[in-house]
Design a protein around this motif. Structure first.
Motif, PDB file in Angstrom:
ATOM      1  N   ASP A 130       0.826  -1.204   0.000  1.00  0.00           N
ATOM      2  CA  ASP A 130       0.000   0.000   0.000  1.00  0.00           C
ATOM      3  C   ASP A 130       0.865   1.261   0.000  1.00  0.00           C
ATOM      4  OD1 ASP A 130      -2.705   0.096  -0.366  1.00  0.00           O
ATOM      5  OD2 ASP A 130      -3.210  -0.443   1.689  1.00  0.00           O
ATOM      6  N   TYR A 131       1.796   1.325   0.922  1.00  0.00           N
ATOM      7  CA  TYR A 131       2.609   2.529   1.058  1.00  0.00           C
ATOM      8  C   TYR A 131       3.605   2.680  -0.084  1.00  0.00           C
ATOM      9  CZ  TYR A 131       0.700   3.592   5.652  1.00  0.00           C
ATOM     10  OH  TYR A 131      -0.149   3.941   6.676  1.00  0.00           O
ATOM     11  N   ILE A 132       4.151   1.573  -0.563  1.00  0.00           N
ATOM     12  CA  ILE A 132       5.096   1.642  -1.674  1.00  0.00           C
ATOM     13  C   ILE A 132       4.383   2.122  -2.939  1.00  0.00           C
ATOM     14  CG2 ILE A 132       6.581   0.303  -3.192  1.00  0.00           C
ATOM     15  CD1 ILE A 132       7.746   0.847  -0.457  1.00  0.00           C
ATOM     16  N   LEU A 133       3.190   1.604  -3.195  1.00  0.00           N
ATOM     17  CA  LEU A 133       2.413   2.043  -4.354  1.00  0.00           C
ATOM     18  C   LEU A 133       2.111   3.535  -4.286  1.00  0.00           C
ATOM     19  CD1 LEU A 133      -0.326  -0.610  -5.275  1.00  0.00           C
ATOM     20  CD2 LEU A 133       1.312   0.464  -6.815  1.00  0.00           C
ATOM     21  N   THR A 134       1.673   3.965  -3.118  1.00  0.00           N
ATOM     22  CA  THR A 134       1.311   5.372  -2.950  1.00  0.00           C
ATOM     23  C   THR A 134       2.513   6.283  -3.163  1.00  0.00           C
ATOM     24  OG1 THR A 134      -0.410   4.755  -1.370  1.00  0.00           O
ATOM     25  CG2 THR A 134       0.302   7.049  -1.365  1.00  0.00           C
ATOM     26  N   ALA A 135       3.643   5.956  -2.540  1.00  0.00           N
ATOM     27  CA  ALA A 135       4.845   6.774  -2.672  1.00  0.00           C
ATOM     28  C   ALA A 135       5.333   6.810  -4.114  1.00  0.00           C
ATOM     29  CB  ALA A 135       5.943   6.238  -1.748  1.00  0.00           C
ATOM     30  N   THR A 136       5.282   5.666  -4.784  1.00  0.00           N
ATOM     31  CA  THR A 136       5.764   5.591  -6.162  1.00  0.00           C
ATOM     32  C   THR A 136       4.937   6.453  -7.099  1.00  0.00           C
ATOM     33  OG1 THR A 136       6.568   3.334  -5.796  1.00  0.00           O
ATOM     34  CG2 THR A 136       6.273   4.030  -8.076  1.00  0.00           C
ATOM     35  N   TYR A 137       3.624   6.363  -6.962  1.00  0.00           N
ATOM     36  CA  TYR A 137       2.761   7.110  -7.879  1.00  0.00           C
ATOM     37  C   TYR A 137       2.735   8.604  -7.564  1.00  0.00           C
ATOM     38  CZ  TYR A 137       1.051   3.198 -10.581  1.00  0.00           C
ATOM     39  OH  TYR A 137       0.973   2.136 -11.447  1.00  0.00           O
ATOM     40  N   MET A 173      -5.808   4.525  -2.181  1.00  0.00           N
ATOM     41  CA  MET A 173      -5.202   4.053  -0.928  1.00  0.00           C
ATOM     42  C   MET A 173      -5.412   5.057   0.194  1.00  0.00           C
ATOM     43  SD  MET A 173      -2.304   4.562   1.109  1.00  0.00           S
ATOM     44  CE  MET A 173      -1.558   3.598   2.409  1.00  0.00           C
ATOM     45  N   ILE A 174      -5.168   6.332  -0.095  1.00  0.00           N
ATOM     46  CA  ILE A 174      -5.320   7.362   0.933  1.00  0.00           C
ATOM     47  C   ILE A 174      -6.750   7.393   1.454  1.00  0.00           C
ATOM     48  CG2 ILE A 174      -5.267   9.840   1.366  1.00  0.00           C
ATOM     49  CD1 ILE A 174      -2.988  10.027  -0.686  1.00  0.00           C
ATOM     50  N   TRP A 175      -7.718   7.359   0.553  1.00  0.00           N
ATOM     51  CA  TRP A 175      -9.127   7.412   0.968  1.00  0.00           C
ATOM     52  C   TRP A 175      -9.521   6.168   1.745  1.00  0.00           C
ATOM     53  CZ3 TRP A 175     -12.372  10.868   2.087  1.00  0.00           C
ATOM     54  CH2 TRP A 175     -13.741  10.607   2.155  1.00  0.00           C
ATOM     55  N   ARG A 176      -8.987   5.028   1.396  1.00  0.00           N
ATOM     56  CA  ARG A 176      -9.293   3.799   2.123  1.00  0.00           C
ATOM     57  C   ARG A 176      -8.799   3.871   3.567  1.00  0.00           C
ATOM     58  NH1 ARG A 176      -7.098   0.630  -1.148  1.00  0.00           N
ATOM     59  NH2 ARG A 176      -5.177   0.079  -0.068  1.00  0.00           N
ATOM     60  N   GLN A 177      -7.713   4.603   3.789  1.00  0.00           N
ATOM     61  CA  GLN A 177      -7.144   4.708   5.125  1.00  0.00           C
ATOM     62  C   GLN A 177      -7.880   5.715   6.006  1.00  0.00           C
ATOM     63  OE1 GLN A 177      -4.634   2.869   6.406  1.00  0.00           O
ATOM     64  NE2 GLN A 177      -4.431   1.691   4.519  1.00  0.00           N
ATOM     65  N   VAL A 178      -8.519   6.716   5.396  1.00  0.00           N
ATOM     66  CA  VAL A 178      -9.070   7.811   6.208  1.00  0.00           C
ATOM     67  C   VAL A 178     -10.598   7.905   6.193  1.00  0.00           C
ATOM     68  CG1 VAL A 178      -6.985   9.169   5.812  1.00  0.00           C
ATOM     69  CG2 VAL A 178      -8.964   9.526   4.329  1.00  0.00           C
TER      70      VAL A 178
END
Length: 481
Positions: A152-159, A356-361
């Motif tokens: 999750d975090y790797i995908l978010t940071a990469t994009y 990903m961000i929306w799924r977390q918050v």
């Protein structure tokens, strides 16, 4: 009760109705209605339970997948062929393209299979990785949450990092063209980055892939026109292919592999596209959305790389548009079209980290504030990417290092590991061919990782030790002095 009273009696027990139709036990017939033990229970079908508010058509999904894999990186293919030679480049593009397609295939197939076991209608990239461990070997099950969170975090940071490169790419292309025709109104790259803010904020407010289809379609049209213009110049007065190297030095092959993987890889968009299809069963299979899209992508990559290298040879630059005549309107229009295509692609790439961000918050915010919160988060994310791009217009040199580390890992290594873990207890095929296949893909991933990191580090050193010319091309930046 006597024996006669038992014959033909109906006994109700836990909603079970049993009728004895013959007194002979050998010919007794029992009919059970509503039994708890259901015989031949139908397997869970995730496609039947999938409910998408705005499902995407098969053609729309094909357009999205083409757009995610077919970007400005195609313009770096002639430079990739320079590191392989005509013969190795042609075969290598097909082989690497096949491997990338296979990795996407095993990831989607694994996702669909673990959805059955987890009884969930759909899963994203990170969820699939976590579920593969959760329903895999017992010793690896405690790693499920780690795998899910890590991806999750790797995908978010990469994009998010890639979005900063997109802003710089758009700004530099517009600046180069407008400076040529309006020399008295020259603006800095930072100013052009700022000018992209409003259109990017507006287009990124679109939340459903279905409504992004027109933008992807327009971007694809611009890309096709740009490719057509580029191919026009390539085929004009083309030299003899015998003048070019057929097989380059083996030491340069890893650079070729890295360039092709970085340019072609779009695995982060694959699961969102498949999850929002109206007919997800048409994603895999033959022909299938995946096979059609990747066949087109590999063919175009090979075509541009092969003939681009024949045209310009070792003089070819990181983006072949930089080899086009600078004093011709047609050549300059190709840069504008490519910049606009990247502008429209931004929103599609933005979909992945935002999901990903929306799924977390979202569960931490009251439902009545969801809409306002979405607008705020999307606006802040775009402003952040534009601000970083404007503050560090050479940011791509650092981001490329992250891309070299993450894209080869996400696109090749992760699917290989997930496929191995998922099939470990289910069978690895004759002679464990699935295991050996995934080991080969993992080795290729490490080669791409280290080669890509090497190129990025060398670029950084050259950047700060001299005054190089940056040549932005998709997910990579090649520095020439």
């Amino acid at each position: 009760m006597g024996q006669d009273e038992k014959k033909g009696s109906i006994i109700l027990d836990n909603f079970n109705s049993t009728a004895n139709l013959a007194s002979n036990p050998g010919f007794q017939s029992t009919l059970s209605l509503g039994s708890k033990d259901v015989i031949n229970e139908k397997a869970y079908d995730p496609f039947e339970h999938r409910r998408v508010e705005h499902p995407n058509s098969t053609i729309g999904s094909l357009v999205h997948l083409l757009k995610s894999s077919l970007g400005s990186g195609i313009l770096a293919m002639p430079a990739a062929f320079k590191n392989a030679g005509l013969a190795i480049g042609a075969f290598g593009t097909i082989i690497v393209g096949f491997i990338c397609t296979h990795c996407v295939y095993v990831l989607v197939r694994t996702s669909q299979q673990v959805c059955v076991e987890a009884k969930k209608p759909s899963m994203g990239f990170a969820e699939t990785c976590g579920a593969a461990f959760e329903f895999g070997p017992k010793r690896l099950r405690p790693w499920a949450n780690f795998a899910r969170t890590f991806i999750d975090y790797i995908l978010t940071a990469t994009y998010l990092a890639a979005l900063c490169v997109y802003v710089v790419f758009i700004a530099e292309n517009f600046k180069e063209v407008l400076d040529e025709y309006y020399p008295h109104y020259k603006l800095s790259v930072e100013a052009y980055c700022a000018l992209t803010l409003v259109p990017l904020v507006l287009i990124c407010q679109i939340r459903n892939l279905k409504w992004l289809v027109p933008f992807s379609a327009i971007a694809n049209v611009f890309l096709v026109i740009c490719f057509a213009i580029t191919m026009y110049y390539i085929f004009h007065d083309m030299p003899n292919p015998n003048e070019r190297e057929m097989v380059a030095s083996v030491t340069q092959w890893p650079l070729f592999i890295s360039t092709v993987i970085f340019a072609m890889e779009g695995i982060g968009v694959v699961m969102p596209v498949e999850n929002e299809m109206a007919k997800p069963e048409q994603f895999l299979g033959c022909p299938g959305v995946l096979n059609i899209a990747m066949t087109i992508v590999i063919s175009l990559y090979g075509l541009v790389g092969f003939f681009g290298y024949i045209k310009y040879g070792d003089a070819v630059r990181g983006s072949i548009t930089l080899n086009l005549p600078q004093d011709e309107l047609l050549a300059q229009s190709a840069k504008i079209l490519m910049a606009l295509a990247i502008l429209f692609t931004y929103s599609l790439q933005f979909y992945v980290p935002m999901e990903m961000i929306w799924r977390q918050v979202h569960h931490k915010i009251a439902v009545k504030y969801h809409n306002v919160t979405q607008i705020g988060i999307r606006t802040l994310a775009v402003v952040g990417s534009v601000a970083l791009a404007a503050a560090f217009p050479d940011l791509e040199l650092f981001i490329n290092l992250c891309g070299a580390i993450f894209l080869s890992s996400l696109g090749l290594l992760t699917p290989a590991i997930v496929d191995t873990v998922h099939n470990w207890d289910r069978g690895l095929g004759t002679f464990n061919w699935i295991l050996w296949k995934n080991i080969f893909i993992s080795i290729l991933s490490f080669i791409a990782l280290f080669a890509g990191s090497y190129v990025s580090i060398i670029s950084m050193v050259e950047k700060y030790n001299s005054t190089p010319v940056l040549e932005a091309a998709g997910n990579i930046t090649i520095v020439s002095t």
